[in-house]
Scaffold this active site. Structure first.
Site, PDB file in Angstrom:
ATOM      1  CG  ASP A 163      -5.772  -0.702  -7.285  1.00  0.00           C
ATOM      2  OD1 ASP A 163      -6.158  -1.880  -7.410  1.00  0.00           O
ATOM      3  OD2 ASP A 163      -6.452   0.171  -6.719  1.00  0.00           O
ATOM      4  NE  ARG A 210      -2.949  -1.201  17.324  1.00  0.00           N
ATOM      5  CZ  ARG A 210      -1.737  -1.100  17.842  1.00  0.00           C
ATOM      6  NH1 ARG A 210      -0.669  -1.138  17.070  1.00  0.00           N
ATOM      7  NH2 ARG A 210      -1.591  -0.949  19.147  1.00  0.00           N
TER       8      ARG A 210
HETATM    9  C1  LIG Z   1     -12.818  -0.875  -4.628  1.00  0.00           C
HETATM   10  C2  LIG Z   1     -11.476  -0.446  -5.085  1.00  0.00           C
HETATM   11  C3  LIG Z   1     -10.545   0.113  -4.191  1.00  0.00           C
HETATM   12  C4  LIG Z   1     -10.877   0.340  -2.745  1.00  0.00           C
HETATM   13  O1  LIG Z   1     -11.108  -0.857  -2.065  1.00  0.00           O
HETATM   14  P1  LIG Z   1     -12.015  -0.948  -0.734  1.00  0.00           P
HETATM   15  O2  LIG Z   1     -11.834  -2.368  -0.327  1.00  0.00           O
HETATM   16  O3  LIG Z   1     -13.412  -0.590  -1.133  1.00  0.00           O
HETATM   17  O4  LIG Z   1     -11.443   0.028   0.235  1.00  0.00           O
HETATM   18  C5  LIG Z   1      -9.314   0.483  -4.674  1.00  0.00           C
HETATM   19  N1  LIG Z   1      -8.985   0.313  -5.961  1.00  0.00           N
HETATM   20  C6  LIG Z   1      -9.851  -0.218  -6.855  1.00  0.00           C
HETATM   21  C7  LIG Z   1      -9.424  -0.376  -8.269  1.00  0.00           C
HETATM   22  C8  LIG Z   1     -11.118  -0.611  -6.447  1.00  0.00           C
HETATM   23  O5  LIG Z   1     -11.986  -1.133  -7.331  1.00  0.00           O
END
Ligand SMILES: *Cc1c(COP(=O)(O)O)cnc(C)c1O
Length: 396
Positions: free
Chosen positions: A184, A59
């Site tokens: 992101d 973990r």
């Molecule tokens: C899919 C996505 C997420 C979340 O990712 P998961 O791996 O599905 O939890 C977050 N941000 C963006 C821009 C995404 O396309």
């Protein structure tokens, strides 16, 4: 060789071990061990103090996750990134590891749906407030900042209208206000944009998407430029148990080796498909940042050069759900699935999936009609893709 005649079978099983060889595997081994044995208490102390390198308990970290993290670090210009069980775990760890009660986040108004839900429903319960603003408009972002704002969270290219954030303006704003900037980077990928090198503090990925690339693992990645912040994110993630599985990390690592090839091919296809769609009589509007008719084309070109990505959105001339449904049913070879970044092209209908939670007015405000599709373009032969889309559009 010991004579095993007087030993129990289980003892014999435990004793048999592989011999050390002089050669090495060329492919990363999968190491599923949850626990790691240390040779002495002194060594264990040294491990915990960071003076000796070694794993203790999965973990807290394991070789497959660490290797994957180092490889993504390399692409992102990061040093200490962390792999987590999903992209949402990465978003959550970045926010909850660094913010607390009374803090405020300014988010992009077209963030991933679950990120919006996290901020509005879940973080609100813990006293972390959120305001949303249009990240292509720095003045709007600035107006949303409060004295208690601690973080700005944006995606460089939004879903599904593919609007482009004014990253240079947002980096300057974050610096000026002393606010952390988290990006992101799932859609853009380090192939097109490297947030830390451009002045962001934190970079986040859904590794599930383009980086792993085959729709067979769910993983996330987060890295912070500042080691103390990274430590806080790490401690939170490990405490709440956002740990990834070694097998999944191994699969994602395998996908990573072809990521640049896949991305290049997919964005070439995306550009060609966008142009082809825009000439089709049943298509009303095409959104692709690489096209001169996209509202943010100039901004996109400054930000990502020629890497406009693999995502294309378009709207049917007959912008109704009935027409959209005929396209879905007329193109059975295009998986109708709300994901992105797979080697194969997938088709999603935001009004009935990612944005179904919004009112019709809310969708209209973002420019999402019932006739809009978002396409995650894959690496297929472009001729095949055009045939599949032609079949779907013929059915409309
Ligand atoms: C899919 C996505 C997420 C979340 O990712 P998961 O791996 O599905 O939890 C977050 N941000 C963006 C821009 C995404 O396309």
């Amino acid at each position: 060789m010991s004579d095993g005649r007087n030993e129990r079978p289980d003892t014999l099983v435990r004793r048999a071990a592989l011999r050390e060889g002089v050669s090495r595997p060329v492919v990363t081994p999968i190491q599923p061990s949850v626990v790691y044995a240390s040779p002495s208490i002194a060594t264990l102390h040294a491990q915990y103090e960071g003076e000796a390198h070694g794993y203790t308990y999965a973990r807290e970290g394991h070789p497959n996750a660490e290797l994957l993290a180092r490889k993504i670090d390399g692409m992102e210009g990061a040093e200490n990134g962390l792999i987590l069980g999903s992209g949402m775990a990465a978003v959550t760890a970045a926010i909850m590891g660094l913010l607390g009660q009374g803090d405020h986040i300014v988010g992009g108004n077209q963030l991933y749906g679950r990120s919006l839900r996290l901020m509005h429903q879940d973080l609100a319960r813990f006293g972390i407030a959120t305001s949303l603003a249009d990240p292509s408009d720095v003045a709007a972002m600035e107006a949303a900042i409060r004295p208690e704002t601690k973080m700005i969270l944006v995606e460089v290219i939004s879903n599904p209208t593919l609007r482009v954030a004014d990253m240079a303006g947002i980096v300057a704003l974050a610096r000026d206000k002393g606010v952390m900037l988290a990006v992101d980077n799932t859609f853009t990928t380090p192939f097109a944009y490297r947030p830390l090198e451009e002045g962001a503090d934190i970079v986040i990925h859904s590794v599930t998407k383009l980086l792993a690339g085959h729709s067979d693992v769910t993983l996330g990645y987060v890295a912070a430029r500042d080691p103390a912040r990274m430590r806080a994110i790490y401690d939170f993630a490990v405490t709440v148990g956002m740990t990834p599985a070694p097998q999944e990390c191994w699969l994602a690592e395998r996908g990573l080796y072809t990521f640049p090839l896949r991305f290049q091919q997919a964005q070439e296809n995306a550009a060609a498909l966008a142009d082809w769609l825009s000439d089709h009589p049943k298509v009303g509007r095409v959104l692709y940042p690489g096209r001169a008719d996209h509202p943010d084309h100039a901004l996109a070109a400054r930000l990502v050069g020629a890497n406009f990505g693999n995502m294309v959105s378009f709207e049917l001339a007959d912008a109704t759900e009935a027409a959209a449904d005929r396209l879905v049913q007329g193109a059975p070879d295009l998986p109708f699935a709300p994901t992105l970044g797979d080697v194969g092209t997938t088709l999603s209908h935001p009004a009935s999936s990612s944005h179904r939670g919004l009112s019709a007015e809310g969708r209209a405000a973002l420019g999402i009609s019932d006739g809009m599709f978002r396409v995650s373009v894959g690496i297929e032969d472009i001729g095949l893709l055009k045939r599949d889309f032609a079949a779907g559009l013929d059915a409309v």
